[in-house]
Structure formats: structure tokens, C-alpha cells
Design a protein around this motif. Sequence first.
Motif, PDB file in Angstrom:
ATOM      1  N   UNK A 196       0.847  -1.227  -0.075  1.00  6.03           N
ATOM      2  CA  UNK A 196      -0.081   0.062   0.084  1.00  6.03           C
ATOM      3  C   UNK A 196       0.767   1.224  -0.115  1.00  6.03           C
ATOM      4  N   UNK A 197       1.149   1.922  -1.356  1.00  3.33           N
ATOM      5  CA  UNK A 197       2.074   2.849  -1.271  1.00  3.33           C
ATOM      6  C   UNK A 197       1.289   4.070  -2.114  1.00  3.33           C
ATOM      7  N   UNK A 198       1.264   5.265  -1.798  1.00  2.00           N
ATOM      8  CA  UNK A 198       0.805   6.285  -2.575  1.00  2.00           C
ATOM      9  C   UNK A 198       1.926   7.320  -2.925  1.00  2.00           C
ATOM     10  N   UNK A 199       1.755   8.033  -3.880  1.00  6.43           N
ATOM     11  CA  UNK A 199       2.693   8.964  -4.415  1.00  6.43           C
ATOM     12  C   UNK A 199       3.244   9.954  -3.300  1.00  6.43           C
ATOM     13  N   UNK A 200       2.565  10.079  -2.446  1.00 12.78           N
ATOM     14  CA  UNK A 200       2.889  11.096  -1.152  1.00 12.78           C
ATOM     15  C   UNK A 200       4.132  10.503  -0.502  1.00 12.78           C
ATOM     16  N   UNK A 201       4.158   9.002  -0.529  1.00 13.02           N
ATOM     17  CA  UNK A 201       5.281   8.217  -0.022  1.00 13.02           C
ATOM     18  C   UNK A 201       6.485   7.994  -0.731  1.00 13.02           C
ATOM     19  N   UNK A 202       6.517   8.820  -2.181  1.00 12.53           N
ATOM     20  CA  UNK A 202       7.881   8.355  -2.747  1.00 12.53           C
ATOM     21  C   UNK A 202       8.202   9.673  -3.114  1.00 12.53           C
ATOM     22  N   UNK A 203       9.864   9.600  -3.166  1.00 14.40           N
ATOM     23  CA  UNK A 203      10.610  10.987  -3.417  1.00 14.40           C
ATOM     24  C   UNK A 203      11.311  10.589  -4.394  1.00 14.40           C
ATOM     25  N   UNK A 204      11.403  11.084  -5.691  1.00 18.19           N
ATOM     26  CA  UNK A 204      12.352  11.050  -6.674  1.00 18.19           C
ATOM     27  C   UNK A 204      13.075  11.838  -6.722  1.00 18.19           C
ATOM     28  N   UNK A 205      14.670  11.405  -6.662  1.00 21.89           N
ATOM     29  CA  UNK A 205      15.730  12.256  -6.629  1.00 21.89           C
ATOM     30  C   UNK A 205      16.038  13.022  -7.926  1.00 21.89           C
ATOM     31  N   UNK A 206      16.454  14.294  -7.932  1.00 22.14           N
ATOM     32  CA  UNK A 206      16.761  14.900  -9.169  1.00 22.14           C
ATOM     33  C   UNK A 206      18.183  15.595  -8.970  1.00 22.14           C
ATOM     34  N   UNK A 248      16.247   5.079   6.206  1.00 24.80           N
ATOM     35  CA  UNK A 248      15.802   5.834   7.338  1.00 24.80           C
ATOM     36  C   UNK A 248      14.717   7.014   7.057  1.00 24.80           C
ATOM     37  N   UNK A 249      13.786   7.466   7.692  1.00 21.67           N
ATOM     38  CA  UNK A 249      13.300   8.474   7.456  1.00 21.67           C
ATOM     39  C   UNK A 249      13.978   9.769   7.440  1.00 21.67           C
ATOM     40  N   UNK A 250      15.045   9.718   8.227  1.00 21.14           N
ATOM     41  CA  UNK A 250      15.913  10.901   8.298  1.00 21.14           C
ATOM     42  C   UNK A 250      16.733  10.956   6.829  1.00 21.14           C
ATOM     43  N   UNK A 251      17.282  10.038   6.428  1.00 18.03           N
ATOM     44  CA  UNK A 251      18.122   9.994   5.015  1.00 18.03           C
ATOM     45  C   UNK A 251      17.072  10.423   4.042  1.00 18.03           C
ATOM     46  N   UNK A 252      15.634   9.800   4.156  1.00 13.41           N
ATOM     47  CA  UNK A 252      14.918  10.450   2.957  1.00 13.41           C
ATOM     48  C   UNK A 252      14.411  11.814   3.074  1.00 13.41           C
ATOM     49  N   UNK A 253      14.104  12.291   4.263  1.00  9.42           N
ATOM     50  CA  UNK A 253      14.008  13.580   4.554  1.00  9.42           C
ATOM     51  C   UNK A 253      15.109  14.634   4.083  1.00  9.42           C
ATOM     52  N   UNK A 255      17.227  13.933   1.919  1.00 10.88           N
ATOM     53  CA  UNK A 255      17.620  13.865   0.460  1.00 10.88           C
ATOM     54  C   UNK A 255      16.339  14.572  -0.290  1.00 10.88           C
ATOM     55  N   UNK A 256      15.335  14.526   0.276  1.00 14.22           N
ATOM     56  CA  UNK A 256      13.868  15.330  -0.057  1.00 14.22           C
ATOM     57  C   UNK A 256      14.363  17.001   0.165  1.00 14.22           C
ATOM     58  N   UNK A 257      14.926  17.194   0.839  1.00 13.58           N
ATOM     59  CA  UNK A 257      15.482  18.524   1.181  1.00 13.58           C
ATOM     60  C   UNK A 257      16.473  19.183   0.081  1.00 13.58           C
ATOM     61  N   UNK A 258      17.081  18.271  -0.534  1.00 14.79           N
ATOM     62  CA  UNK A 258      17.912  18.573  -1.750  1.00 14.79           C
ATOM     63  C   UNK A 258      17.387  18.661  -2.921  1.00 14.79           C
ATOM     64  N   UNK A 259      16.088  18.357  -3.288  1.00 12.28           N
ATOM     65  CA  UNK A 259      15.362  18.375  -4.094  1.00 12.28           C
ATOM     66  C   UNK A 259      14.590  19.619  -4.354  1.00 12.28           C
ATOM     67  N   UNK A 260      14.514  20.602  -2.971  1.00 16.27           N
ATOM     68  CA  UNK A 260      13.687  21.609  -3.076  1.00 16.27           C
ATOM     69  C   UNK A 260      14.349  22.893  -3.815  1.00 16.27           C
TER      70      UNK A 260
END
Length: 260
Positions: A196-206, A248-253, A255-260
Motif C-alpha cells: 500500500x504505497x501512495x505518491x506522497x510516500x515516494x521521493x524521486x531524486x533530481x 531511514x526517514x532521516x535520510x529520506x527527509x 534527500x527530499x530537502x535537496x530536491x527543493x
Amino acid sequence: MYSRGKFMEGGEGHEMGSKRQRIIDTNPYYSSAGTSLMYTNPYPPAYIGQPRPFPVIRLRGLPFNCSETDVEEFLHGFNIIDILFVHKKGRFSGEAFVVLGLPVQVDWALQRNRLNMGRRYIEVFRSKRQEYYNAVANEVADSKNGPPSPPHRSAPRARSYDEGKDLVEHTGVLKLRGLPFSATKEDIIEFFKEFDISEDNITLMINSEGRATGEAFVEFASPEDSKAAMVKDRMTLGSRYIELFASTPEEAEEAASRNR
């Protein structure tokens, strides 16, 4: 970054395409016609009515911690269809094959010969279709014979097997590596369709230029789900086999911050 087996001809296509198929379906310069590739774009005119050269180069002298992103940066500005790292007895050899979008790009890539990647200069050679096929076949054979031998300390990040994966504690987050550059969140949801995965649970890296890096982070409903999803490690999404790593959630967060 692709449709299975379009680079393969005859029997080779059935054998190699089943494990690794490396072409972007949406590449505007190619379309399939039987078992061959034809240009749909009139450029470059020098190839009209003549056999189409297979646009592949070989890189040698790559750092042993080299990743696909490093190769993309070294060949910045090129339309890269595939990057295939070469292993020998389970260890990275320092060589890679790179399939480009147009034959003319091979000539341009040769101008990068002996330029540096980090502290190492890289040799760039013109290669052949069959050499690339042979490298793909060797990779398939290695995967059938089981995982490679344990790595030395400088094993490459791009290696697709890690003996420690089963021992890592799961937090519910997986890191994906080796995604097709054209992959979407919908593709990843389909890849993990049992969960059970939604788009909100996915971070595509750029990267800094807004281009896909081939990496993503996926948050699952529980650590048990992310651990169960590891069964998908080295399975294919579209044309590429995908590496999965516990994160980990920390690593994902971060990584997501680098996308912004």
C-alpha cells in the motif's frame, strides 16, 4: 534509465533482454522495426540509407567507488541510454559501457578522452555492438551463478548485491537505485503493487539541474513491509534492474530537502 530487448537481435535478444533491456521507449531518435532500430528523426542525414552504427563507448580507469551519477556528470550534455558497469569475479573492473542516443555523439564523447573524474583521468574508447552484448551476457551469467564474492573495502557503490542487506534493521523506508531516468511515481507504485504505497510516500531524486538521478526513497506502511519488499531487490522496472537498500526517514527527509 527503455523497452525490453530492442537492442537484441536474433537469439541474443531473448536471452539478454530477459534480464537487462536498455533503451528508452520515448527516445525520439529511435523506433522499433522488427529486430532493428530505425531513425524517426531525419538528423543526422549522413546515416540515411546506410547501416546505423550502434552508439556505444567504453570507459576505462573509473574510480572504484564510481556510480551512474558520476558517469552522467562526466558525460554531461549527452543523451545517455544505458550505463553498464563491468565486473570480473564479482568486483568492479573500473570499466563501463555507455550507450548514447545518437551515433554522432560517440565522436563527441571521444573528445572527453583522458579528462578527469575526480582525481583520475578516464580513457574513452569507441566500442562495438557485440562488445556491449557480450558484457550484458556476462552480467546475466553472473546473476544466474549467484551473488559475487565479498567485496574489498573499495567496492563500487554501483554494485548490485550487498551481503549485509539481510542484516540491516528496517525502519519502513527503502532507497531505490538504478531507476530508468524516465521513471515516474506511478511506475514505482506498480513496481511495489503488492504494498500500500501512495505518491506522497515516494521521493524521486533530481540533481541541481532538475534531471532525474535514477534514485528514489519509498516509505512503506511499516518496517515489516519494507523488509518484505526487499524481495524485489534486483528485479526489473521497465528496462532496468533495481537495487534496494534499507534507509531511514532521516535520510529520506535529507534527500527530499535537496530536491527543493
